[in-house]
Design an enzyme around this catalytic site. Sequence first.
Site, PDB file in Angstrom:
ATOM      1  N   ASP A  13       2.087   0.053   1.816  1.00 22.04           N
ATOM      2  CA  ASP A  13       2.492   0.667   0.180  1.00 22.04           C
ATOM      3  C   ASP A  13       3.234   0.128  -0.257  1.00 22.04           C
ATOM      4  O   ASP A  13       3.995   0.781  -1.042  1.00 22.04           O
ATOM      5  CB  ASP A  13       2.228   2.274   0.432  1.00 22.04           C
ATOM      6  CG  ASP A  13       1.219   2.907   0.946  1.00 22.04           C
ATOM      7  OD1 ASP A  13       0.085   2.164   0.922  1.00 22.04           O
ATOM      8  OD2 ASP A  13       1.123   3.938   1.747  1.00 22.04           O
ATOM      9  N   LYS A  16       1.909  -4.146  -2.331  1.00 20.86           N
ATOM     10  CA  LYS A  16       1.468  -5.764  -2.389  1.00 20.86           C
ATOM     11  C   LYS A  16       0.220  -6.019  -3.572  1.00 20.86           C
ATOM     12  O   LYS A  16       0.207  -7.168  -3.974  1.00 20.86           O
ATOM     13  CB  LYS A  16       0.563  -5.572  -0.841  1.00 20.86           C
ATOM     14  CG  LYS A  16       1.315  -5.367   0.329  1.00 20.86           C
ATOM     15  CD  LYS A  16       0.649  -5.244   1.489  1.00 20.86           C
ATOM     16  CE  LYS A  16      -0.030  -4.173   1.717  1.00 20.86           C
ATOM     17  NZ  LYS A  16       0.812  -2.840   1.782  1.00 20.86           N
ATOM     18  N   GLY A  40      -5.129   1.076   0.684  1.00 25.08           N
ATOM     19  CA  GLY A  40      -5.174   1.744  -0.602  1.00 25.08           C
ATOM     20  C   GLY A  40      -4.400   0.811  -1.440  1.00 25.08           C
ATOM     21  O   GLY A  40      -3.219   0.793  -1.378  1.00 25.08           O
ATOM     22  N   HIS A  41      -5.068  -0.226  -2.338  1.00 28.81           N
ATOM     23  CA  HIS A  41      -4.185  -1.122  -3.007  1.00 28.81           C
ATOM     24  C   HIS A  41      -4.438  -0.888  -4.549  1.00 28.81           C
ATOM     25  O   HIS A  41      -5.449  -0.952  -5.065  1.00 28.81           O
ATOM     26  CB  HIS A  41      -4.496  -2.540  -2.724  1.00 28.81           C
ATOM     27  CG  HIS A  41      -4.227  -2.968  -1.276  1.00 28.81           C
ATOM     28  ND1 HIS A  41      -4.694  -4.215  -0.865  1.00 28.81           N
ATOM     29  CD2 HIS A  41      -3.504  -2.264  -0.266  1.00 28.81           C
ATOM     30  CE1 HIS A  41      -3.999  -4.407   0.684  1.00 28.81           C
ATOM     31  NE2 HIS A  41      -3.557  -3.111   0.704  1.00 28.81           N
ATOM     32  N   GLN A 224      -1.710  -3.122   5.010  1.00 28.01           N
ATOM     33  CA  GLN A 224      -0.550  -2.382   5.785  1.00 28.01           C
ATOM     34  C   GLN A 224       0.715  -3.189   5.858  1.00 28.01           C
ATOM     35  O   GLN A 224       1.161  -3.838   4.602  1.00 28.01           O
ATOM     36  CB  GLN A 224      -1.179  -2.328   7.025  1.00 28.01           C
ATOM     37  CG  GLN A 224      -2.270  -1.129   7.527  1.00 28.01           C
ATOM     38  CD  GLN A 224      -3.618  -1.532   6.961  1.00 28.01           C
ATOM     39  OE1 GLN A 224      -3.919  -2.858   7.669  1.00 28.01           O
ATOM     40  NE2 GLN A 224      -4.374  -0.930   6.139  1.00 28.01           N
TER      41      GLN A 224
HETATM   42  P1  GDP Z   1      -0.065  -1.526  -1.635  1.00 32.33           P
HETATM   43  O1  GDP Z   1      -0.962  -0.606  -0.304  1.00 32.33           O
HETATM   44  O2  GDP Z   1       1.095  -2.391  -0.914  1.00 32.33           O
HETATM   45  O3  GDP Z   1      -0.804  -2.355  -2.507  1.00 32.33           O
HETATM   46  O4  GDP Z   1       0.695  -0.222  -2.399  1.00 32.33           O
HETATM   47  P2  GDP Z   1       0.003   1.053  -3.042  1.00 32.33           P
HETATM   48  O5  GDP Z   1      -0.926   0.824  -4.137  1.00 32.33           O
HETATM   49  O6  GDP Z   1      -0.651   1.793  -1.960  1.00 32.33           O
HETATM   50  O7  GDP Z   1       1.247   1.846  -3.366  1.00 32.33           O
HETATM   51  C1  GDP Z   1       2.053   1.524  -4.399  1.00 32.33           C
HETATM   52  C2  GDP Z   1       2.285   2.263  -5.757  1.00 32.33           C
HETATM   53  O8  GDP Z   1       3.316   2.065  -6.257  1.00 32.33           O
HETATM   54  C3  GDP Z   1       1.126   2.242  -6.409  1.00 32.33           C
HETATM   55  O9  GDP Z   1       0.812   3.656  -7.133  1.00 32.33           O
HETATM   56  C4  GDP Z   1       1.439   1.344  -7.654  1.00 32.33           C
HETATM   57  O10 GDP Z   1       0.622   1.608  -8.742  1.00 32.33           O
HETATM   58  C5  GDP Z   1       2.915   1.568  -7.901  1.00 32.33           C
HETATM   59  N1  GDP Z   1       3.823   0.535  -8.307  1.00 32.33           N
HETATM   60  C6  GDP Z   1       3.782  -0.991  -7.892  1.00 32.33           C
HETATM   61  N2  GDP Z   1       4.776  -1.459  -8.057  1.00 32.33           N
HETATM   62  C7  GDP Z   1       5.609  -0.529  -8.919  1.00 32.33           C
HETATM   63  C8  GDP Z   1       6.917  -0.483  -9.446  1.00 32.33           C
HETATM   64  O11 GDP Z   1       7.520  -1.647  -9.549  1.00 32.33           O
HETATM   65  N3  GDP Z   1       7.267   0.504 -10.022  1.00 32.33           N
HETATM   66  C9  GDP Z   1       6.848   1.697 -10.009  1.00 32.33           C
HETATM   67  N4  GDP Z   1       7.156   2.800 -10.390  1.00 32.33           N
HETATM   68  N5  GDP Z   1       5.590   1.706  -9.326  1.00 32.33           N
HETATM   69  C10 GDP Z   1       5.095   0.801  -8.768  1.00 32.33           C
HETATM   70  P1  IMO Z   2      -1.745  -0.399   2.755  1.00 31.28           P
HETATM   71  O1  IMO Z   2      -2.726  -1.658   2.797  1.00 31.28           O
HETATM   72  C1  IMO Z   2       0.231   2.786   4.425  1.00 31.28           C
HETATM   73  C2  IMO Z   2      -1.131   4.029   8.508  1.00 31.28           C
HETATM   74  C3  IMO Z   2      -1.531   5.422   8.829  1.00 31.28           C
HETATM   75  C4  IMO Z   2      -1.309   5.763  10.229  1.00 31.28           C
HETATM   76  C5  IMO Z   2      -1.413   4.449  10.841  1.00 31.28           C
HETATM   77  C6  IMO Z   2      -2.744   4.211  11.673  1.00 31.28           C
HETATM   78  O2  IMO Z   2      -2.302   0.304   1.812  1.00 31.28           O
HETATM   79  O3  IMO Z   2      -0.480  -0.756   2.614  1.00 31.28           O
HETATM   80  P2  IMO Z   2      -5.280   3.812  10.676  1.00 31.28           P
HETATM   81  O4  IMO Z   2      -6.093   4.717   9.869  1.00 31.28           O
HETATM   82  O5  IMO Z   2      -5.141   2.362  10.254  1.00 31.28           O
HETATM   83  O6  IMO Z   2      -5.643   3.614  12.237  1.00 31.28           O
HETATM   84  O7  IMO Z   2      -3.794   4.478  10.752  1.00 31.28           O
HETATM   85  O8  IMO Z   2      -1.167   3.560   9.742  1.00 31.28           O
HETATM   86  N1  IMO Z   2      -1.668   3.253   7.662  1.00 31.28           N
HETATM   87  C7  IMO Z   2      -1.208   2.904   6.389  1.00 31.28           C
HETATM   88  N2  IMO Z   2      -0.053   3.436   5.980  1.00 31.28           N
HETATM   89  N3  IMO Z   2      -0.267   2.003   3.832  1.00 31.28           N
HETATM   90  C8  IMO Z   2      -1.559   1.559   4.338  1.00 31.28           C
HETATM   91  O9  IMO Z   2      -2.249   0.458   3.927  1.00 31.28           O
HETATM   92  C9  IMO Z   2      -1.816   1.888   5.738  1.00 31.28           C
HETATM   93  N4  IMO Z   2      -3.134   2.065   6.565  1.00 31.28           N
HETATM   94  C10 IMO Z   2      -2.912   2.430   7.757  1.00 31.28           C
HETATM   95  O10 IMO Z   2      -1.121   6.370   7.992  1.00 31.28           O
HETATM   96  O11 IMO Z   2       0.180   5.975  10.143  1.00 31.28           O
HETATM   97 MG    MG Z   3      -1.573   1.406  -0.142  1.00 34.48          MG
END
Ligand code: GDP
Ligand code: IMO
Ligand code: MG
Length: 441
Positions: A13, A16, A40-41, A224
Site C-alpha cells: 500500500d 505503487k 488493492g491498487h 504487496q
Molecule cells: P498500492 O497498493 O501500493 O497501489 O497502494 P493503495 O492504492 O492500496 O494505497 C495507497 C492510497 O493512497 C490510495 O488510496 C491512493 O489513492 C492514495 N495515494 C497515493 N499517493 C498518494 C499521495 O501522494 N498522497 C495522498 N494523500 N494519497 C495518495
Molecule cells: P498491495 O498490492 C498490504 C497482507 C495481509 C496479511 C498478509 C498475508 O495493495 O500493496 P495474504 O492475503 O496475502 O495471504 O495476506 O499480507 N497483504 C497486504 N498488505 N497491501 C497488500 O497488497 C497486501 N496483500 C496482502 O494484510 O497481513
Molecule cells: Mg494496496
Amino acid sequence: MPVTLVVGGQWGDEGKAKIIDHLARRSDYVVRFQGGANAGHTVVVDGNRFAFHLVPSGILYPNVRCILGGGMVVDPLALVEEINGIRARGIDVSGRIFVSSQAHVVLPYHQLLDRGSEEMKRGNRIGTTQKGIAPAYADKMSREGIRMSDFALKPSDFENLLRGKISAKNRLLKSIGVGPLSPGKVVADFLAARKVLLPMITDTRILLWDALDEGRTILCEGAQGTLLDIDHGTYPFVTSSSASAGGAATGTGLPPGTLRRVVGIFKAYCTRVGNGPFPTEDVGEVGERLRRIGSEFGTTTGRPRRCGWFDAVAARTAVRLNGVTEIALTKLDVLDSFERIKVCTAYRMGGKTFHHFPADWESLRRCTPVYEEFPGWKMPAAGRDAAALPEGALAYIRSLERLVGCRVTLVSVGPERGAILRLPAVSPRERKPGPKAAVRD
Ligand code: GDP
Ligand code: IMO
Ligand code: MG
C-alpha cells in the site's frame, strides 16, 4: 530498452499504483508478476477512483497492454468481475489483457482453506485478506494446482478436472469445518468464466520476449511489498509470493539482466495492514492522525491500517535487497501539518545498536527504534513544482536519501494522477552556494 520494475519497499500500500499509472503513460506493456486479488491498487483520475486487484494498473491508457504474469495466482471469477467493472466505466479493454497460461488458478476451496486456517490459528493469525492466496501457492508448490492453461481443455475435461480437485479438497475442508463445497456451482461459474477468459490466455513470455526484441517499453508492477515477501519479509507474517525484485524475473519470464531500472516505492511514513512486527508503529495520537489524514484503510478489505513513522532501517534493507535505482516517495502531503516528524534511523536490541533489518521476526519484535527528529514544514507540499517544495519538505527528502542510500526522483503529493513532482538529483535551490548544497549528490 531496460525494463522498469516497480516494487513496494515497505509492507504494501505504498502507492505503487499511483506511480505505475504515472510511468505507464510512456509504456507499451504493464505486467503483474506475483500475488493475486489480495492486492488493492488505487488510481485516481479527475476524481474518479479505480481500485485494481488483478488487472495491472496501466489499463487506463488505451495503448497499454496489460499482462497477468505466470507468477500470479488468478481468481478467474474475480478477474471477470473486475474486467466487467472496468468496461462498465467506459474503458475499452478489448485485446489489451493477457493472462499467462502458467499462472495458477485460485479456486473457491482456496478461499475456504484461507479462512479455515486463520480461524484455527486463533491468537496467532496472520490477518490475511482471505482471498485464498497462501493455499493457492501451496498447491502450486506441491504440484497440485490448476493452471490457466487448463482452461483450454475441452469443457467436459475441464469439468472433470474441477470435480476431481473439489472432491479431493472436500475431505480437508470438512476436517477443518469449512466445507464441503458443492461442485455444481463452481463448475457452472468456471465454465462461464472460461468463455470470457479463454481468448486472453496465452504464453505471455513470448509476448514479452518479442516486445524486448522490438525495443518496447515494459513496466513490471509489484504487488504487496518487500517486507511482506515470502523469503525476505517478516515471516510468517508475510504474503505467499516473492514480492521483491527477485520475483519479477520468475514471475514474468523476463531475463533477470533486463530488469535494470528498479523504482522502489516508499510512503513518507509507514503502514501495515494485518498482523506481525512493525517497529515504528504508533498506537497513539500520531498513528491515529496519520491514518485519518492519509485515509489509511485497506483497498481490498477496508481494514484500518496500522501507522507509524518512516523506518529508514527497513527501507535501507529494501533498497539493497531490490537493487533500487531510484525512489518514488509517496504521500508526502500527509505530513504537511505535523510540527515534528520522526524517522527511525537504527534499532536497539539487547543493549546494542543495529542498522540492519533482522531476518527473523522474533529478533525484530525485540527491537526498539532509535529516532531522529525533523522539523515539519507546516504548509501544503501539493501544487508546487519540485524547485518550490517547502524547504523543510526538501530537507526531509534529502535526509531520507542519505539514510536509505538512494536518490528520490519522484515525489507524490496527493492521490490524483497529476499530484506528482519529478525531483532533480539536486534541486536548483540546493545548487546555490550554502550548506545544503553539500548535503549529498
Ligand atoms: P498500492 O497498493 O501500493 O497501489 O497502494 P493503495 O492504492 O492500496 O494505497 C495507497 C492510497 O493512497 C490510495 O488510496 C491512493 O489513492 C492514495 N495515494 C497515493 N499517493 C498518494 C499521495 O501522494 N498522497 C495522498 N494523500 N494519497 C495518495
Ligand atoms: P498491495 O498490492 C498490504 C497482507 C495481509 C496479511 C498478509 C498475508 O495493495 O500493496 P495474504 O492475503 O496475502 O495471504 O495476506 O499480507 N497483504 C497486504 N498488505 N497491501 C497488500 O497488497 C497486501 N496483500 C496482502 O494484510 O497481513
Ligand atoms: Mg494496496
